[in-house]
Design a protein around this motif. Structure first.
Motif, mmCIF file in Angstrom:
data_model
loop_
_atom_site.group_PDB
_atom_site.id
_atom_site.type_symbol
_atom_site.label_atom_id
_atom_site.label_comp_id
_atom_site.label_asym_id
_atom_site.label_seq_id
_atom_site.Cartn_x
_atom_site.Cartn_y
_atom_site.Cartn_z
ATOM 1 N N GLN A 243 0.833 -1.196 0.000
ATOM 2 C CA GLN A 243 0.000 0.000 0.000
ATOM 3 C C GLN A 243 0.868 1.247 0.000
ATOM 4 N N ILE A 244 0.555 2.171 -0.901
ATOM 5 C CA ILE A 244 1.306 3.430 -0.927
ATOM 6 C C ILE A 244 0.534 4.544 -0.226
ATOM 7 N N LYS A 245 -0.610 4.204 0.368
ATOM 8 C CA LYS A 245 -1.332 5.178 1.176
ATOM 9 C C LYS A 245 -0.547 5.514 2.438
ATOM 10 N N GLN A 246 0.130 4.517 2.996
ATOM 11 C CA GLN A 246 0.895 4.722 4.217
ATOM 12 C C GLN A 246 2.142 5.548 3.920
ATOM 13 N N LYS A 247 2.391 6.546 4.748
ATOM 14 C CA LYS A 247 3.463 7.497 4.492
ATOM 15 C C LYS A 247 4.836 6.832 4.416
ATOM 16 N N LYS A 248 5.042 5.768 5.195
ATOM 17 C CA LYS A 248 6.358 5.138 5.217
ATOM 18 C C LYS A 248 6.736 4.530 3.871
ATOM 19 N N TYR A 249 5.728 4.282 2.987
ATOM 20 C CA TYR A 249 6.009 3.702 1.683
ATOM 21 C C TYR A 249 6.189 4.765 0.604
ATOM 22 N N LYS A 250 5.803 6.001 0.886
ATOM 23 C CA LYS A 250 5.818 7.020 -0.158
ATOM 24 C C LYS A 250 7.227 7.289 -0.666
ATOM 25 N N ASN A 251 8.197 7.451 0.244
ATOM 26 C CA ASN A 251 9.567 7.696 -0.176
ATOM 27 C C ASN A 251 10.155 6.482 -0.883
ATOM 28 N N LYS A 252 9.754 5.300 -0.444
ATOM 29 C CA LYS A 252 10.235 4.066 -1.047
ATOM 30 C C LYS A 252 9.856 3.984 -2.512
ATOM 31 N N PHE A 253 8.646 4.426 -2.852
ATOM 32 C CA PHE A 253 8.161 4.306 -4.212
ATOM 33 C C PHE A 253 8.292 5.606 -5.009
ATOM 34 N N LYS A 254 8.910 6.612 -4.425
ATOM 35 C CA LYS A 254 8.970 7.920 -5.069
ATOM 36 C C LYS A 254 9.685 7.855 -6.422
ATOM 37 N N ARG A 255 10.756 7.084 -6.483
ATOM 38 C CA ARG A 255 11.512 6.963 -7.726
ATOM 39 C C ARG A 255 10.754 6.134 -8.762
ATOM 40 N N GLU A 256 10.072 5.086 -8.308
ATOM 41 C CA GLU A 256 9.440 4.156 -9.238
ATOM 42 C C GLU A 256 8.106 4.657 -9.767
ATOM 43 N N LEU A 257 7.514 5.661 -9.110
ATOM 44 C CA LEU A 257 6.262 6.267 -9.557
ATOM 45 C C LEU A 257 6.537 7.715 -9.960
ATOM 46 N N GLN A 258 6.500 7.988 -11.238
ATOM 47 C CA GLN A 258 6.814 9.321 -11.747
ATOM 48 C C GLN A 258 5.635 9.885 -12.525
ATOM 49 N N MET A 259 5.622 11.217 -12.667
ATOM 50 C CA MET A 259 4.516 11.894 -13.352
ATOM 51 C C MET A 259 5.058 12.935 -14.322
ATOM 52 N N ALA A 260 4.511 12.941 -15.538
ATOM 53 C CA ALA A 260 4.813 13.981 -16.525
ATOM 54 C C ALA A 260 3.599 14.898 -16.602
ATOM 55 N N PHE A 261 3.841 16.198 -16.457
ATOM 56 C CA PHE A 261 2.742 17.151 -16.282
ATOM 57 C C PHE A 261 2.324 17.800 -17.591
ATOM 58 N N GLN A 262 1.153 18.427 -17.533
ATOM 59 C CA GLN A 262 0.511 19.017 -18.712
ATOM 60 C C GLN A 262 1.310 20.181 -19.283
ATOM 61 N N ASP A 263 1.688 21.128 -18.444
ATOM 62 C CA ASP A 263 2.381 22.337 -18.903
ATOM 63 C C ASP A 263 3.872 22.176 -18.660
ATOM 64 N N SER A 264 4.612 21.927 -19.723
ATOM 65 C CA SER A 264 6.047 21.663 -19.585
ATOM 66 C C SER A 264 6.818 22.875 -19.066
ATOM 67 N N PHE A 265 6.369 24.091 -19.396
ATOM 68 C CA PHE A 265 7.079 25.284 -18.932
ATOM 69 C C PHE A 265 6.915 25.476 -17.424
ATOM 70 N N ASP A 266 5.744 25.164 -16.905
ATOM 71 C CA ASP A 266 5.523 25.273 -15.471
ATOM 72 C C ASP A 266 6.156 24.115 -14.705
ATOM 73 N N ALA A 267 6.471 23.024 -15.397
ATOM 74 C CA ALA A 267 7.000 21.829 -14.735
ATOM 75 C C ALA A 267 8.509 21.881 -14.532
ATOM 76 N N VAL A 268 9.171 22.919 -15.069
ATOM 77 C CA VAL A 268 10.627 23.006 -14.949
ATOM 78 C C VAL A 268 11.032 24.328 -14.301
ATOM 79 N N ASN A 269 12.249 24.343 -13.787
ATOM 80 C CA ASN A 269 12.862 25.583 -13.304
ATOM 81 C C ASN A 269 13.448 26.297 -14.518
#
Length: 310
Positions: free
Chosen positions: A71-97
């Protein structure tokens, strides 16, 4: 193998008047490894909120999201799966520095998740740029020096840098020209095949989803209206809301489904109902639709629909 399982997930928010509403209301589905599932629906249907819950950017109000058996609902698993679960966002200009170069943008996950040398990072960045169709000589350019399509490719490269197992693509085509959309779709298809990636593609465009996805979920009002497990059933999708989405597309395949849209009833959709969320806009609606929410039921193997009439 089942990579992700979403079970009866709900997300509750509060309005300005402190009343509560469900942006996502009891959604369940699963995603097989190496497959792409499309989440389709108009703005405000809950698809992006669902995607953010999957990658841990939004808390889950109720239900479970299970990734690789945990389960990734539990906070202790969020960092564990942070690398393996990624998201590409709608607005590329807002998604970068915008003060960072393409190299700095792509190398951020490499610095965060891997203990490798500067030379190895540069080599990896060049390899990722090549994978997404950008010349390595462009690595020192800034976001404003790229076109929208090029910058979206760079954002995809940054997502791949973390070596994820599942990527949530949140409207990756909506801000691009039609010709560029086709290029990005082809790129995503090639990457999925070559890297065995698993996608959740969020979009309002059924035709784009049809091209890339193995299965499709149609959402409205936070609920699933229709679901097909096999893309071969695309032309058999029949919910009134699905047909409306298809009829709004200018492509030939969508016109096969075209109805007289002017005949479809559109009323005040802000009225609350205990029944079907699409009741006020549906030409087939009855009193039962207003009073009783239709369950998502299987009308044939791999094809589910939430409708009292069909």
């Amino acid at each position: 193998m089942e990579l992700l399982n979403v079970h009866n997930v709900k997300k509750e928010y509060k309005n300005r008047n402190n009343s509560k509403f469900l942006a996502v209301d009891g959604v369940s589905f699963s995603v097989e490894e190496g497959k792409c599932i499309g989440l389709v629906g108009e703005s405000g249907c809950g698809k992006s909120t669902l995607g953010k819950m999957i990658v841990g950017l939004e808390e889950i109000t109720e239900g479970n999201i299970i990734f690789q058996g945990e389960q990734i609902k539990q906070k202790k698993y969020k960092n564990k799966f942070k690398r393996e679960l990624q998201m590409a966002f709608q607005d590329s200009f807002d998604a970068v520095n915008r003060r960072n170069t393409a190299c700095q943008i792509i190398s951020e996950p490499l610095t965060n998740y891997y203990n490798i040398s500067k030379k190895e990072i540069e080599e990896k960045v060049d390899d990722l740029l090549e994978k997404v169709g950008i010349c390595s000589s462009e690595r020192d350019k800034y976001p404003y020096q790229f076109s929208g399509g090029q910058l979206q490719r760079i954002c995809i490269a940054r997502t791949l840098a973390a070596n994820p197992k599942l990527v949530v693509l949140d409207e990756p085509l909506s801000s691009l020209d039609v010709s560029v959309q086709a290029q990005i779709l082809n790129l995503l298809s090639d990457l999925k095949r070559d890297l065995n990636l698993t996608y959740i593609l969020i979009s309002h465009d059924l035709e784009a989803v049809y091209y890339l996805s193995d299965s499709i979920i149609v959402m409205y009002g936070g609920k699933i209206m229709e679901q097909i497990d096999n893309i071969e059933d695309f032309h058999n999708m029949n919910h009134p809301y699905t047909r409306r989405l298809l009829a709004s597309s200018p492509s030939y395949k969508s016109r096969l489904y075209n109805e007289n849209i002017e005949d479809l009833r559109i009323e005040n959709t802000d009225n609350k109902t205990n029944g079907c969320p699409y009741f006020a806009r549906c030409i087939l609606s009855s009193d039962e639709c207003e009073d009783i929410c239709p369950p998502l039921r299987e009308i044939k193997k791999g094809h589910k629909i939430a409708c009292h009439v069909l």
